[in-house]
Design a protein around this motif. Sequence first.
Motif, mmCIF file in Angstrom:
data_model
loop_
_atom_site.group_PDB
_atom_site.id
_atom_site.type_symbol
_atom_site.label_atom_id
_atom_site.label_comp_id
_atom_site.label_asym_id
_atom_site.label_seq_id
_atom_site.Cartn_x
_atom_site.Cartn_y
_atom_site.Cartn_z
ATOM 1 N N ALA A 61 0.836 -1.200 0.000
ATOM 2 C CA ALA A 61 0.000 0.000 0.000
ATOM 3 C C ALA A 61 0.872 1.251 0.000
ATOM 4 C CB ALA A 61 -0.922 -0.010 1.220
ATOM 5 N N ALA A 62 1.932 1.231 0.809
ATOM 6 C CA ALA A 62 2.822 2.398 0.899
ATOM 7 C C ALA A 62 3.427 2.725 -0.460
ATOM 8 C CB ALA A 62 3.923 2.130 1.921
ATOM 9 N N GLU A 63 3.799 1.692 -1.187
ATOM 10 C CA GLU A 63 4.400 1.903 -2.514
ATOM 11 C C GLU A 63 3.362 2.458 -3.496
ATOM 12 O OE1 GLU A 63 6.305 -0.986 -5.835
ATOM 13 O OE2 GLU A 63 6.980 -1.388 -3.780
ATOM 14 N N ALA A 64 2.121 1.986 -3.393
ATOM 15 C CA ALA A 64 1.050 2.482 -4.274
ATOM 16 C C ALA A 64 0.726 3.942 -3.975
ATOM 17 C CB ALA A 64 -0.196 1.625 -4.109
ATOM 18 N N LEU A 65 0.765 4.306 -2.702
ATOM 19 C CA LEU A 65 0.355 5.651 -2.278
ATOM 20 C C LEU A 65 1.443 6.707 -2.465
ATOM 21 C CD1 LEU A 65 -1.322 4.540 1.070
ATOM 22 C CD2 LEU A 65 -2.551 5.553 -0.858
ATOM 23 N N ALA A 66 2.694 6.311 -2.403
ATOM 24 C CA ALA A 66 3.808 7.270 -2.330
ATOM 25 C C ALA A 66 3.751 8.315 -3.446
ATOM 26 C CB ALA A 66 5.141 6.515 -2.387
ATOM 27 N N GLY A 67 3.490 9.563 -3.042
ATOM 28 C CA GLY A 67 3.519 10.674 -3.988
ATOM 29 C C GLY A 67 2.407 10.699 -5.015
ATOM 30 N N ALA A 68 1.333 9.890 -4.825
ATOM 31 C CA ALA A 68 0.228 9.870 -5.797
ATOM 32 C C ALA A 68 -0.603 11.148 -5.692
ATOM 33 C CB ALA A 68 -0.650 8.648 -5.579
ATOM 34 N N ASP A 69 -1.221 11.531 -6.807
ATOM 35 C CA ASP A 69 -2.040 12.753 -6.863
ATOM 36 C C ASP A 69 -3.494 12.488 -6.465
ATOM 37 O OD1 ASP A 69 -0.128 14.690 -8.438
ATOM 38 O OD2 ASP A 69 -0.056 12.773 -9.490
ATOM 39 N N ILE A 70 -3.960 11.264 -6.750
ATOM 40 C CA ILE A 70 -5.366 10.911 -6.497
ATOM 41 C C ILE A 70 -5.412 9.524 -5.856
ATOM 42 C CG2 ILE A 70 -7.619 10.431 -7.572
ATOM 43 C CD1 ILE A 70 -6.760 12.245 -9.907
ATOM 44 N N LEU A 71 -6.275 9.390 -4.848
ATOM 45 C CA LEU A 71 -6.515 8.077 -4.245
ATOM 46 C C LEU A 71 -7.970 7.703 -4.467
ATOM 47 C CD1 LEU A 71 -5.869 5.608 -2.425
ATOM 48 C CD2 LEU A 71 -6.346 7.062 -0.439
ATOM 49 N N LEU A 72 -8.191 6.543 -5.051
ATOM 50 C CA LEU A 72 -9.544 6.009 -5.214
ATOM 51 C C LEU A 72 -9.747 4.857 -4.241
ATOM 52 C CD1 LEU A 72 -9.848 5.836 -9.121
ATOM 53 C CD2 LEU A 72 -10.436 7.731 -7.601
ATOM 54 N N LYS A 73 -10.823 4.928 -3.474
ATOM 55 C CA LYS A 73 -11.147 3.878 -2.509
ATOM 56 C C LYS A 73 -12.638 3.562 -2.585
ATOM 57 C CE LYS A 73 -8.862 2.644 0.790
ATOM 58 N NZ LYS A 73 -7.989 1.472 1.052
ATOM 59 N N VAL A 74 -13.005 2.425 -1.998
ATOM 60 C CA VAL A 74 -14.424 2.148 -1.779
ATOM 61 C C VAL A 74 -14.814 2.804 -0.457
ATOM 62 C CG1 VAL A 74 -16.203 0.386 -1.509
ATOM 63 C CG2 VAL A 74 -14.273 -0.019 -3.054
ATOM 64 N N ARG A 75 -14.213 2.362 0.623
ATOM 65 C CA ARG A 75 -14.493 2.923 1.953
ATOM 66 C C ARG A 75 -13.525 4.061 2.282
ATOM 67 N NH1 ARG A 75 -19.425 0.970 3.926
ATOM 68 N NH2 ARG A 75 -19.663 -1.176 3.200
#
Length: 379
Positions: A61-75
């Motif tokens: 998860a940390a690698e996916a999130l690092a410095g991303a501009d947009i986060l898409l989630k269900v919850r």
Amino acid sequence: MVTIAVTAEGPDEPRVAVSPETVKKLLALGAKVRVQSGAGLRSRFSDDTLKAQGAEIAASAAEALAGADILLKVRRPSSDEVKQLKPGAFVAALLDPFDKAALEPLAGTGASLFSMEFVPRISRAQSMDVLSSQANLAGYKAVVDAASLFGQALPMMMTAAGTVPAAKTFIMGVGVAGLQAIATARRLGAVVSATDVRPATKEQVQSLGAKFVAVEDEEFKQAQTAAGYAKPMSPEYQAKQAELVANHIKAQDIVITTALIPGRPAPRLITRAMVESMKPGSVIVDLAAERGGNCEATVPGQTVEVGGVKIVGPLNLAGTVPVNASSLYAKNLYAFLELFFDKKDKSFKVNWDDEIIKGTLVAKDGRIVHPNLVPQSAA
């Protein structure tokens, strides 16, 4: 290039915020999509399938999130997740926005938070309407689950040994979930009736071949908000409607309740006395269990029995058909994200005056900003 992150949901949420189809479409907008390994497995979207459409698979998860501009989630994500994004990043999810105690720390991260529950009910936003896409599946699954618990056949069957009578099914609340429940119960051969306090639903119920049950007085004729939701009804109307329902419910085999008003506890439609008046073996599926339930005997997240009547209180019914639920939810999110991109030059441009963007924005620059969540003077 804008980076969109998608991480795995918690153990109680099998859905995911992206599908192979939307990965391809997001890339076409000019974005990069980074998905945590295994995030789509419970929706049968393997890493290889997502990768084949152009997604980057991150080991954690940390690698996916690092410095991303947009986060898409269900919850709703945690504050820790959001802090790993780029400062001022965008988050789009089902944020459960009326839970302000949980929303405030998230707002404090400085991210722009978009609550998909607040997508305006206008024709331009229909493709983004998460509540409708998920409620549709919940209405279908409620009837299927009730039929399996009922222990008797739903359609009338004429046999040489005698006739099997059709089961009587009653749908309370005729929104998207209720209409799908009516259609599904009818397809399975049940005799269906339905009730709602909004007068516009009478014609919809009858068009699906079900009987409409309601106290049709003057208050009933005014019982719908401009946004299409049911208004809270007076105690006098509630008493009259409760008496009518109490008499009707005695003869029902299956009852599906779907009545919810955003940001309020679920209205109480079925008393324990009504449950006790039903025949042993009857089934109630309460789709409002997450907000306390429409039935007095509902225990959220459990199936209980009162006098031989089973009362089911599901907490995430759409999530029990995760392949379809995730596919539809991911399409809703894609349609929403299209608003943020200029298709000609594939650039990220935000029109903060767009009524859909403005309608879904709940927090920005460290503050909760949605008019439904802050006092009007502050807004």
